[in-house]
Design an enzyme around this catalytic site. Structure first.
Site, PDB file in Angstrom:
ATOM      1  N   TYR A 158     -30.507 -21.413  12.954  1.00 24.55           N
ATOM      2  CA  TYR A 158     -31.679 -20.560  12.712  1.00 24.55           C
ATOM      3  C   TYR A 158     -32.523 -20.447  13.986  1.00 24.55           C
ATOM      4  O   TYR A 158     -32.890 -19.345  14.414  1.00 24.55           O
ATOM      5  CB  TYR A 158     -32.489 -21.172  11.569  1.00 24.55           C
ATOM      6  CG  TYR A 158     -33.781 -20.480  11.258  1.00 24.55           C
ATOM      7  CD1 TYR A 158     -33.812 -19.172  10.781  1.00 24.55           C
ATOM      8  CD2 TYR A 158     -35.009 -21.142  11.407  1.00 24.55           C
ATOM      9  CE1 TYR A 158     -35.010 -18.543  10.479  1.00 24.55           C
ATOM     10  CE2 TYR A 158     -36.208 -20.531  11.104  1.00 24.55           C
ATOM     11  CZ  TYR A 158     -36.208 -19.235  10.646  1.00 24.55           C
ATOM     12  OH  TYR A 158     -37.394 -18.616  10.342  1.00 24.55           O
TER      13      TYR A 158
HETATM   14  N1  LIG Z   1     -41.688 -18.910   5.909  1.00 23.10           N
HETATM   15  C1  LIG Z   1     -41.667 -19.630   7.025  1.00 23.10           C
HETATM   16  O1  LIG Z   1     -41.961 -20.848   7.028  1.00 23.10           O
HETATM   17  C2  LIG Z   1     -41.308 -18.984   8.333  1.00 23.10           C
HETATM   18  C3  LIG Z   1     -41.520 -19.719   9.500  1.00 23.10           C
HETATM   19  C4  LIG Z   1     -41.169 -19.146  10.717  1.00 23.10           C
HETATM   20  C5  LIG Z   1     -40.654 -17.868  10.778  1.00 23.10           C
HETATM   21  N2  LIG Z   1     -40.461 -17.172   9.623  1.00 23.10           N
HETATM   22  C6  LIG Z   1     -39.890 -15.830   9.746  1.00 23.10           C
HETATM   23  O2  LIG Z   1     -40.770 -14.905   9.131  1.00 23.10           O
HETATM   24  C7  LIG Z   1     -40.035 -13.793   8.622  1.00 23.10           C
HETATM   25  C8  LIG Z   1     -40.401 -13.566   7.157  1.00 23.10           C
HETATM   26  O3  LIG Z   1     -39.982 -14.721   6.446  1.00 23.10           O
HETATM   27  P1  LIG Z   1     -40.450 -15.022   4.947  1.00 23.10           P
HETATM   28  O4  LIG Z   1     -40.746 -16.468   4.910  1.00 23.10           O
HETATM   29  O5  LIG Z   1     -41.466 -14.048   4.512  1.00 23.10           O
HETATM   30  O6  LIG Z   1     -39.059 -14.780   4.175  1.00 23.10           O
HETATM   31  P2  LIG Z   1     -38.744 -14.443   2.625  1.00 23.10           P
HETATM   32  O7  LIG Z   1     -39.925 -14.723   1.779  1.00 23.10           O
HETATM   33  O8  LIG Z   1     -37.444 -15.124   2.337  1.00 23.10           O
HETATM   34  O9  LIG Z   1     -38.509 -12.850   2.635  1.00 23.10           O
HETATM   35  C9  LIG Z   1     -37.436 -12.343   3.373  1.00 23.10           C
HETATM   36  C10 LIG Z   1     -37.511 -10.843   3.384  1.00 23.10           C
HETATM   37  O10 LIG Z   1     -36.505 -10.361   4.271  1.00 23.10           O
HETATM   38  C11 LIG Z   1     -35.695  -9.401   3.577  1.00 23.10           C
HETATM   39  N3  LIG Z   1     -34.329  -9.474   4.119  1.00 23.10           N
HETATM   40  C12 LIG Z   1     -33.538 -10.569   4.241  1.00 23.10           C
HETATM   41  N4  LIG Z   1     -32.365 -10.226   4.788  1.00 23.10           N
HETATM   42  C13 LIG Z   1     -32.409  -8.895   5.017  1.00 23.10           C
HETATM   43  C14 LIG Z   1     -31.499  -7.944   5.534  1.00 23.10           C
HETATM   44  N5  LIG Z   1     -30.276  -8.295   5.963  1.00 23.10           N
HETATM   45  N6  LIG Z   1     -31.889  -6.660   5.603  1.00 23.10           N
HETATM   46  C15 LIG Z   1     -33.106  -6.277   5.186  1.00 23.10           C
HETATM   47  N7  LIG Z   1     -34.028  -7.124   4.681  1.00 23.10           N
HETATM   48  C16 LIG Z   1     -33.665  -8.414   4.587  1.00 23.10           C
HETATM   49  C17 LIG Z   1     -35.802  -9.777   2.115  1.00 23.10           C
HETATM   50  O11 LIG Z   1     -35.490  -8.653   1.285  1.00 23.10           O
HETATM   51  P3  LIG Z   1     -35.083  -8.841  -0.288  1.00 23.10           P
HETATM   52  O12 LIG Z   1     -36.354  -9.187  -1.010  1.00 23.10           O
HETATM   53  O13 LIG Z   1     -34.557  -7.499  -0.664  1.00 23.10           O
HETATM   54  O14 LIG Z   1     -34.075  -9.942  -0.328  1.00 23.10           O
HETATM   55  C18 LIG Z   1     -37.258 -10.195   2.033  1.00 23.10           C
HETATM   56  O15 LIG Z   1     -38.106  -9.078   1.922  1.00 23.10           O
HETATM   57  C19 LIG Z   1     -38.548 -14.142   8.826  1.00 23.10           C
HETATM   58  O16 LIG Z   1     -38.057 -13.496   9.977  1.00 23.10           O
HETATM   59  C20 LIG Z   1     -38.569 -15.654   9.032  1.00 23.10           C
HETATM   60  O17 LIG Z   1     -37.470 -16.096   9.792  1.00 23.10           O
HETATM   61  C21 LIG Z   1     -40.778 -17.689   8.409  1.00 23.10           C
END
Ligand SMILES: NC(=O)c1ccc[n+]([C@@H]2O[C@H](COP(=O)([O-])OP(=O)(O)OC[C@H]3O[C@@H](n4cnc5c(N)ncnc54)[C@H](OP(=O)(O)O)[C@@H]3O)[C@@H](O)[C@H]2O)c1
Length: 260
Positions: free
Chosen positions: A168
């Site tokens: 990741y």
């Molecule tokens: N949460 C954390 O602690 C954290 C920390 C550091 C960085 N981040 C980064 O922040 C960003 C948002 O994360 P989050 O925590 O909000 O994640 P999340 O709640 O799991 O939501 C993921 C989102 O991405 C969409 N998605 C996943 N794969 C996709 C694909 N191949 N094509 C189009 N859409 C896709 C999903 O769509 P569906 O609903 O249709 O599945 C969903 O809307 C990510 O890039 C993650 O790596 C998160």
């Protein structure tokens, strides 16, 4: 009215009319992207909600934006599929007249020690996080209007180097590299590119598969002694996307409560 000038006396570039601004938010159906959709809609943006497959959540995001008086549509697009992403941008231009801001929040995470990670998982993760980011910012580089902004997502784990995050974190290191080069390639376009690198943030991506003890341990790590919320991160994104944040360019913003 006097022409605004910079300190060396040169006229600053004129901005076209920016109302209403149009934003595409990939990953807009859930988590940080979902919160960002609501935040940008409240700021007056027309928003295109990109999602992978969760249509009900994407439609709920659109409804929330509309309930707040905003305009939004949902478009399904796997971010690694260049045809689907081109169609996502086409939809924004057809529905709202152009694209000013691209927030690329779509991403996936899978944790396992390097010695144990299934390489099929590696390929899948990197398809979404690296190829997906490349495809989205390629369209953004071609289409975002002057005065606009591109915001990608890294993770603070690139610096924190938590065991188990190898695949990741490597994918997000690539996002940082790509974003900084994009900022330089956008010279002359009056479009910024920055990456936001959250720390642990309370979304499905972070919470799924973790026991309470692990969550509590990670929540205690920042000096602010809590997990980040999607709203914490959406505020940072909204600032970077706004004219007020336009002087921040080519940066990785580690939004993590001071975790070290
Ligand atoms: N949460 C954390 O602690 C954290 C920390 C550091 C960085 N981040 C980064 O922040 C960003 C948002 O994360 P989050 O925590 O909000 O994640 P999340 O709640 O799991 O939501 C993921 C989102 O991405 C969409 N998605 C996943 N794969 C996709 C694909 N191949 N094509 C189009 N859409 C896709 C999903 O769509 P569906 O609903 O249709 O599945 C969903 O809307 C990510 O890039 C993650 O790596 C998160």
């Amino acid at each position: 009215m006097p022409i605004p000038t910079s300190l060396d006396g040169r006229a600053t570039p004129a901005r076209p009319s920016v109302s209403p601004r149009v934003a595409i938010v990939t990953g807009g159906s859930r988590g940080i992207g979902r919160q960002t959709v609501g935040r940008l809609a409240a700021d007056g943006y027309a928003v295109v909600v990109g999602y992978a497959g969760n249509q009900d959540e994407a439609e709920a995001a659109v409804k929330e934006a509309a309930d707040g008086g905003g305009r939004a549509i949902a478009v399904r697009a796997d971010v690694a599929d260049e045809h689907a992403v081109a169609a996502l941008f086409d939809a924004a231009e057809a529905e709202f007249g152009g694209v000013d801001v691209v927030v690329h929040a779509a991403g996936r995470a899978r944790m396992a020690p390097i010695a144990e990670l299934d390489l099929a998982v590696l390929d899948d993760l990197h398809r979404t996080n690296i190829r997906g980011t490349f495809v989205v910012v390629q369209q953004a580089a071609r289409r975002v209007r002057p005065g606009g902004a591109v915001v990608t997502f890294s993770t603070s784990v690139v610096g924190l180097a938590f065991p188990g995050y190898g695949a990741y974190s490597a994918s997000k290191g690539a996002v940082e590299a790509l974003t900084l080069i994009l900022a330089r390639e956008l010279r002359g376009r009056d479009v910024t590119a920055n990456a936001v690198a959250p720390g642990p943030t309370a979304t499905d991506l972070f919470l799924d598969g973790k026991d309470e003890e692990t969550i509590a341990r990670l929540a205690a790590q920042p000096p602010l002694e809590r997990l980040g919320t999607p709203a914490d991160i959406a505020e940072v994104v909204a600032f970077l996307a706004s004219p007020a944040g336009h002087w921040i360019n080519g940066q990785v913003v580690r939004a993590n409560g001071g975790i070290i």
